[in-house]
Each structure stands twice: as structure tokens, then as C-alpha cells.
Design an enzyme around this catalytic site. Structure first.
Site, PDB file in Angstrom:
ATOM      1  CE  LYS A   1      -4.089  -1.994   2.304  1.00 45.73           C
ATOM      2  NZ  LYS A   1      -5.007  -1.821   3.476  1.00 45.73           N
TER       3      LYS A   1
ATOM      4  CE1 TYR B   1      -9.619  -2.971   0.365  1.00 46.91           C
ATOM      5  CE2 TYR B   1      -8.812  -0.851  -0.415  1.00 46.91           C
ATOM      6  CZ  TYR B   1      -8.596  -2.049   0.252  1.00 46.91           C
ATOM      7  OH  TYR B   1      -7.369  -2.316   0.809  1.00 46.91           O
TER       8      TYR B   1
ATOM      9  CG  PHE C   1     -13.472   1.753   6.955  1.00 44.02           C
ATOM     10  CD1 PHE C   1     -12.982   1.071   5.847  1.00 44.02           C
ATOM     11  CD2 PHE C   1     -14.147   1.019   7.928  1.00 44.02           C
ATOM     12  CE1 PHE C   1     -13.151  -0.303   5.697  1.00 44.02           C
ATOM     13  CE2 PHE C   1     -14.325  -0.368   7.796  1.00 44.02           C
ATOM     14  CZ  PHE C   1     -13.829  -1.020   6.669  1.00 44.02           C
TER      15      PHE C   1
ATOM     16  NE  ARG D   1      -6.547 -12.032   5.390  1.00 43.99           N
ATOM     17  CZ  ARG D   1      -7.188 -10.852   5.390  1.00 43.99           C
ATOM     18  NH1 ARG D   1      -7.152 -10.053   4.317  1.00 43.99           N
ATOM     19  NH2 ARG D   1      -7.831 -10.436   6.438  1.00 43.99           N
TER      20      ARG D   1
ATOM     21  CB  THR E   1      -7.436  -5.425   9.946  1.00 52.60           C
ATOM     22  OG1 THR E   1      -7.952  -6.587   9.303  1.00 52.60           O
ATOM     23  CG2 THR E   1      -7.763  -4.186   9.130  1.00 52.60           C
TER      24      THR E   1
ATOM     25  NE  ARG F   1      -2.608  -5.538   7.082  1.00 54.25           N
ATOM     26  CZ  ARG F   1      -3.818  -6.011   6.744  1.00 54.25           C
ATOM     27  NH1 ARG F   1      -4.418  -6.899   7.505  1.00 54.25           N
ATOM     28  NH2 ARG F   1      -4.404  -5.570   5.651  1.00 54.25           N
TER      29      ARG F   1
ATOM     30  CG  ASN G   1      -3.627  -2.109   6.931  1.00 52.29           C
ATOM     31  OD1 ASN G   1      -3.449  -1.777   5.759  1.00 52.29           O
ATOM     32  ND2 ASN G   1      -4.703  -2.755   7.329  1.00 52.29           N
TER      33      ASN G   1
ATOM     34  CG  HIS H   1      -5.429  -6.064  -0.228  1.00 51.57           C
ATOM     35  ND1 HIS H   1      -6.650  -5.996   0.377  1.00 51.57           N
ATOM     36  CD2 HIS H   1      -5.541  -6.987  -1.226  1.00 51.57           C
ATOM     37  CE1 HIS H   1      -7.479  -6.848  -0.234  1.00 51.57           C
ATOM     38  NE2 HIS H   1      -6.836  -7.450  -1.213  1.00 51.57           N
TER      39      HIS H   1
HETATM   40  N1  UDP Z   1      -9.872  -0.235   7.379  1.00 55.78           N
HETATM   41  C1  UDP Z   1      -9.932   1.009   7.972  1.00 55.78           C
HETATM   42  N2  UDP Z   1     -10.677   1.156   9.112  1.00 55.78           N
HETATM   43  C2  UDP Z   1     -11.332   0.120   9.702  1.00 55.78           C
HETATM   44  C3  UDP Z   1     -11.261  -1.148   9.084  1.00 55.78           C
HETATM   45  C4  UDP Z   1     -10.519  -1.290   7.931  1.00 55.78           C
HETATM   46  O1  UDP Z   1      -9.339   1.959   7.484  1.00 55.78           O
HETATM   47  O2  UDP Z   1     -11.975   0.316  10.737  1.00 55.78           O
HETATM   48  C5  UDP Z   1      -9.095  -0.399   6.150  1.00 55.78           C
HETATM   49  C6  UDP Z   1      -7.796  -1.140   6.392  1.00 55.78           C
HETATM   50  O3  UDP Z   1      -6.784  -0.501   5.634  1.00 55.78           O
HETATM   51  C7  UDP Z   1      -8.059  -2.523   5.850  1.00 55.78           C
HETATM   52  C8  UDP Z   1      -9.049  -2.232   4.721  1.00 55.78           C
HETATM   53  O4  UDP Z   1      -9.838  -1.157   5.216  1.00 55.78           O
HETATM   54  O5  UDP Z   1      -6.877  -3.143   5.409  1.00 55.78           O
HETATM   55  C9  UDP Z   1      -9.953  -3.379   4.367  1.00 55.78           C
HETATM   56  O6  UDP Z   1     -10.598  -3.845   5.547  1.00 55.78           O
HETATM   57  P1  UDP Z   1     -10.695  -5.397   5.868  1.00 55.78           P
HETATM   58  O7  UDP Z   1     -11.624  -5.551   7.016  1.00 55.78           O
HETATM   59  O8  UDP Z   1     -11.009  -6.139   4.603  1.00 55.78           O
HETATM   60  O9  UDP Z   1      -9.222  -5.752   6.387  1.00 55.78           O
HETATM   61  P2  UDP Z   1      -8.052  -6.612   5.721  1.00 55.78           P
HETATM   62  O10 UDP Z   1      -8.706  -7.708   4.912  1.00 55.78           O
HETATM   63  O11 UDP Z   1      -7.245  -5.680   4.874  1.00 55.78           O
HETATM   64  O12 UDP Z   1      -7.275  -7.141   6.892  1.00 55.78           O
HETATM   65 MG    MG Z   2     -10.183  -7.617   3.468  1.00 54.90          MG
END
Ligand code: UDP
Ligand code: MG
Length: 136
Positions: A12, A52, A60, A88, A94, A105, A115, A118
Site C-alpha cells: 500500500k 473495495y 471508512f 493472510r 488488520t 503489519r 497498514n 493488502h
Molecule cells: N480499514 C480502515 N478502518 C477500519 C477497518 C478497515 O481503514 O476500521 C481499512 C484497512 O486498511 C483494511 C481495509 O480497510 O486493510 C480493508 O478492511 P478489511 O476488514 O477487509 O481488512 P483486511 O482484509 O485488509 O485485513
Molecule cells: Mg479484506
């Protein structure tokens, strides 16, 4: 039977901006991932919104899409035995605050939004996300 899977990884903007992309790619290779394809690109906010879309009802969403399109990113197809889950696990939670020691992360993440990486969350989404960036 082989369980080799491909998954989509994105380094990212916060990580590319800090010139961490080569270091992160090296970690993937050392953990046994093959980088099948990669490109450094910057996307429009409208493309981030498509990518997304699953999050479109979340509070968000707009900030997330602005952020992903705010600077260069590195998108990669990674391949490994059970690669989707392996990626993952290497990424970690996250929110970097909750991420375990040794995860990307934990090591590089700045905040829940910045973070650093992705990764596709299922084999089905991996195929969709790989197509999104690499179908030509
Ligand atoms: N995100 C955020 N605020 C939140 C939750 C998620 O900014 O409260 C962002 C974060 O960068 C995350 C992305 O949205 O990586 C996608 O969210 P997801 O729950 O899919 O998390 P990931 O799969 O990336 O762990
Ligand atoms: Mg996700």
C-alpha cells in the site's frame, strides 16, 4: 494433490512511500512465495472504489479509497502452497496494534488505515482480485 494457490497482494501507499517495497518482496520470497507477476501503479479513486466495493457501506469506505489511490502501490500475484491463508498469516491482523510479532503489519503498519499490505481473504476473492489487476 497440490494445494498451490495464487493470491493477490498489494503493498500500500504508506509502505511504497517509505521505500519498503523491495524489503517486503524479499520477505515474501524468503517465506517461500513466488512472485508470479508484479507492477507498480497508481490507481484512480474510482478504481479503488471498485476494488473495495465489498466495503461500500462501511464508514471508512471513502477514506480507504482515497488512501489506496493517494500514491504508488505495488500489486503482485503471489504463489505458494495454501498461499491465500499463508499470505493472510504473514500479513497479520488488520490493525497493526493487534498484529502478532513477525507479521508484516506488526513490523511496518502505522495505523489501521495505513497498514502497509493488502491480501485476498479467500481463494474465490483471490481469483477476482487477480483478474481485477492483471486481466489483459
Ligand atoms: N480499514 C480502515 N478502518 C477500519 C477497518 C478497515 O481503514 O476500521 C481499512 C484497512 O486498511 C483494511 C481495509 O480497510 O486493510 C480493508 O478492511 P478489511 O476488514 O477487509 O481488512 P483486511 O482484509 O485488509 O485485513
Ligand atoms: Mg479484506
Amino acid at each position: 494433490m497440490s494445494n498451490i494457490e495464487q493470491t493477490l497482494s498489494i503493498i500500500k501507499p504508506d509502505a511504497v512511500e517509505r521505500n519498503l517495497d523491495n524489503e517486503i518482496k524479499e520477505i515474501f520470497r524468503n517465506k517461500g512465495f513466488k512472485i508470479i507477476k508484479e507492477k507498480k501503479i497508481q490507481i484512480e479513486k474510482s478504481e479503488a472504489e471498485k476494488f473495495y466495493k465489498v466495503h461500500e457501506t462501511k464508514p471508512f469506505y471513502s477514506d480507504l479509497c482515497s488512501y489506496l489511490s493517494s500514491g504508488p502501490i505495488v500489486v503482485m500475484i503471489l504463489e505458494k502452497e495454501k498461499g491465500v491463508l499463508a499470505n493472510r498469516e504473514l500479513m497479520g491482523a488488520t490493525n497493526p496494534k493487534d498484529a502478532e510479532e513477525g507479521t508484516l503489519r506488526k513490523k511496518y503498519g502505522i495505523s489501521i488505515d495505513k497498514n502497509s499490505v493488502h491480501g485476498s481473504d479467500s481463494l474465490e476473492n483471490a481469483k477476482i482480485e487477480i483478474d481485477f489487476f492483471f486481466k489483459d
